[in-house]
Design a protein around this motif. Structure first.
Motif, PDB file in Angstrom:
ATOM      1  N   PRO A 104       8.977  20.734  -4.956  1.00 54.16           N
ATOM      2  CA  PRO A 104       9.768  19.263  -4.704  1.00 54.16           C
ATOM      3  C   PRO A 104       9.901  19.153  -3.569  1.00 54.16           C
ATOM      4  O   PRO A 104      10.556  17.870  -3.235  1.00 54.16           O
ATOM      5  N   GLU A 105       9.810  19.584  -2.716  1.00 52.73           N
ATOM      6  CA  GLU A 105      10.216  20.215  -0.931  1.00 52.73           C
ATOM      7  C   GLU A 105       9.593  18.528  -0.202  1.00 52.73           C
ATOM      8  O   GLU A 105       9.593  17.497   0.466  1.00 52.73           O
ATOM      9  N   ILE A 106       7.700  18.307  -1.084  1.00 53.38           N
ATOM     10  CA  ILE A 106       6.853  16.534  -0.064  1.00 53.38           C
ATOM     11  C   ILE A 106       7.652  16.200  -0.814  1.00 53.38           C
ATOM     12  O   ILE A 106       7.930  14.455  -0.324  1.00 53.38           O
ATOM     13  N   ILE A 111      10.784  10.860   0.169  1.00 47.33           N
ATOM     14  CA  ILE A 111      12.093   9.958  -0.418  1.00 47.33           C
ATOM     15  C   ILE A 111      12.738   9.707   1.102  1.00 47.33           C
ATOM     16  O   ILE A 111      12.942   8.798   1.205  1.00 47.33           O
ATOM     17  N   GLY A 112      12.701  10.775   2.288  1.00 49.43           N
ATOM     18  CA  GLY A 112      13.179  10.812   3.500  1.00 49.43           C
ATOM     19  C   GLY A 112      14.862  10.188   3.134  1.00 49.43           C
ATOM     20  O   GLY A 112      15.775  11.156   2.744  1.00 49.43           O
ATOM     21  N   GLU A 113      14.745   9.106   3.783  1.00 52.08           N
ATOM     22  CA  GLU A 113      16.497   8.537   3.880  1.00 52.08           C
ATOM     23  C   GLU A 113      16.486   7.504   3.363  1.00 52.08           C
ATOM     24  O   GLU A 113      17.707   7.241   3.231  1.00 52.08           O
ATOM     25  N   ILE A 147      -2.614  14.749 -11.098  1.00 44.53           N
ATOM     26  CA  ILE A 147      -3.847  15.145  -9.761  1.00 44.53           C
ATOM     27  C   ILE A 147      -2.230  15.902  -9.197  1.00 44.53           C
ATOM     28  O   ILE A 147      -1.121  15.208  -9.139  1.00 44.53           O
ATOM     29  N   ASP A 148      -2.472  16.970  -8.632  1.00 46.79           N
ATOM     30  CA  ASP A 148      -1.675  17.468  -7.698  1.00 46.79           C
ATOM     31  C   ASP A 148      -1.516  16.601  -6.218  1.00 46.79           C
ATOM     32  O   ASP A 148      -2.518  17.109  -5.083  1.00 46.79           O
ATOM     33  N   VAL A 149      -0.450  15.920  -5.905  1.00 42.90           N
ATOM     34  CA  VAL A 149      -0.744  14.715  -4.401  1.00 42.90           C
ATOM     35  C   VAL A 149      -0.464  15.680  -3.396  1.00 42.90           C
ATOM     36  O   VAL A 149      -0.308  14.851  -2.056  1.00 42.90           O
ATOM     37  N   SER A 150       0.458  17.016  -3.328  1.00 45.03           N
ATOM     38  CA  SER A 150       1.232  16.958  -2.754  1.00 45.03           C
ATOM     39  C   SER A 150       0.237  17.500  -1.225  1.00 45.03           C
ATOM     40  O   SER A 150       1.050  17.560   0.054  1.00 45.03           O
ATOM     41  N   ASP A 151      -0.356  17.996  -0.918  1.00 48.96           N
ATOM     42  CA  ASP A 151      -1.701  17.772   0.104  1.00 48.96           C
ATOM     43  C   ASP A 151      -2.668  17.155   0.583  1.00 48.96           C
ATOM     44  O   ASP A 151      -3.524  17.844   1.111  1.00 48.96           O
ATOM     45  N   MET A 152      -2.200  16.314  -0.043  1.00 50.98           N
ATOM     46  CA  MET A 152      -3.608  15.288  -0.250  1.00 50.98           C
ATOM     47  C   MET A 152      -3.372  13.369   0.719  1.00 50.98           C
ATOM     48  O   MET A 152      -1.753  13.804   0.386  1.00 50.98           O
ATOM     49  N   THR A 153      -3.674  13.607   1.184  1.00 50.12           N
ATOM     50  CA  THR A 153      -3.051  11.597   2.085  1.00 50.12           C
ATOM     51  C   THR A 153      -3.899  11.110   0.472  1.00 50.12           C
ATOM     52  O   THR A 153      -4.164  11.197  -0.316  1.00 50.12           O
ATOM     53  N   ILE A 154      -3.378   9.606   1.120  1.00 46.41           N
ATOM     54  CA  ILE A 154      -3.066   8.500  -0.104  1.00 46.41           C
ATOM     55  C   ILE A 154      -4.708   8.296  -0.440  1.00 46.41           C
ATOM     56  O   ILE A 154      -5.002   8.139  -1.787  1.00 46.41           O
ATOM     57  N   ASP A 155      -5.565   8.185   0.530  1.00 42.39           N
ATOM     58  CA  ASP A 155      -6.981   7.847   0.550  1.00 42.39           C
ATOM     59  C   ASP A 155      -7.613   8.377  -0.689  1.00 42.39           C
ATOM     60  O   ASP A 155      -8.176   9.073  -1.198  1.00 42.39           O
ATOM     61  N   GLU A 156      -7.293  10.200  -0.021  1.00 39.75           N
ATOM     62  CA  GLU A 156      -7.886  11.337  -1.393  1.00 39.75           C
ATOM     63  C   GLU A 156      -7.490  10.779  -3.107  1.00 39.75           C
ATOM     64  O   GLU A 156      -8.357  11.567  -3.997  1.00 39.75           O
ATOM     65  N   VAL A 157      -6.148  10.951  -2.910  1.00 38.93           N
ATOM     66  CA  VAL A 157      -5.439  10.209  -4.405  1.00 38.93           C
ATOM     67  C   VAL A 157      -5.599   9.559  -4.450  1.00 38.93           C
ATOM     68  O   VAL A 157      -6.752   9.779  -5.811  1.00 38.93           O
TER      69      VAL A 157
END
Length: 171
Positions: A104-106, A111-113, A147-157
């Motif tokens: 959730p925090e990711i 989402i940011g602003e 795929i858990d994308v939490s700690d991955m870069t776009i390229d890694e995903v």
């Protein structure tokens, strides 16, 4: 060749990764939310505001029927597309379904602003994310791969999506 269908919660990178995967594999790319906006001639937020979620979900079903007939496409779906099991049945006919999950925090960080998320308009967006994730969790399990994308870069995903697609296409 089958389509690559990306599902998962909002702000998990489906569109960004989807475009990268499409380019890498010389596939077409389509985002169901953008298709819905084109069909309705208004933004997702405007659709929710003026007509409500139920109306949006009807448009979403129509968009899914349309994109499910495509071939050699990466299809990025809206976060709630999984809520209607018939959407997944349609998308799976000609595609492999890969679900992105994230903590959730990711999601909140991603989402940011951005205020263009009608389902998160609340005093406590992180709590709302947790509620929605809990509600949708059983539906996300219908994916062919997660795929858990939490700690991955776009390229890694993107690499993981392509690996999953190759593995699933054989089966």
């Amino acid at each position: 060749m089958k389509n690559i269908v990306l599902t998962g919660f909002m702000a998990t990178g489906k569109t960004t990764v989807g475009k990268k995967v499409a380019t890498t594999m010389s596939f077409g790319f389509i985002d169901t939310d953008r298709l819905i906006e084109k069909m309705a001639n208004m933004t997702v937020s405007q659709i929710f505001e003026r007509h409500g979620e139920e109306f949006f979900r009807r448009l979403e079903r129509a968009a899914v029927k349309k994109v499910a007939r495509l071939k050699n496409f990466v299809i990025a779906t809206g976060g709630g597309v999984v809520l209607n099991p018939s959407n997944i049945v349609q998308l799976r006919k000609n595609g492999v379904v890969i679900c992105f999950v994230a903590r959730p925090e990711i999601i909140l960080r991603n989402i940011g602003e951005n205020k263009d998320r009608p389902l998160l308009l609340s005093d406590n967006p992180e709590e709302r994310i947790k509620q929605l994730l809990k509600k949708r969790e059983p539906f996300y399990k219908f994916a062919d791969s997660t795929i858990d994308v939490s700690d991955m870069t776009i390229d890694e995903v993107a690499v993981e999506v392509i690996k999953a697609y190759i593995r699933l296409k054989k089966g």
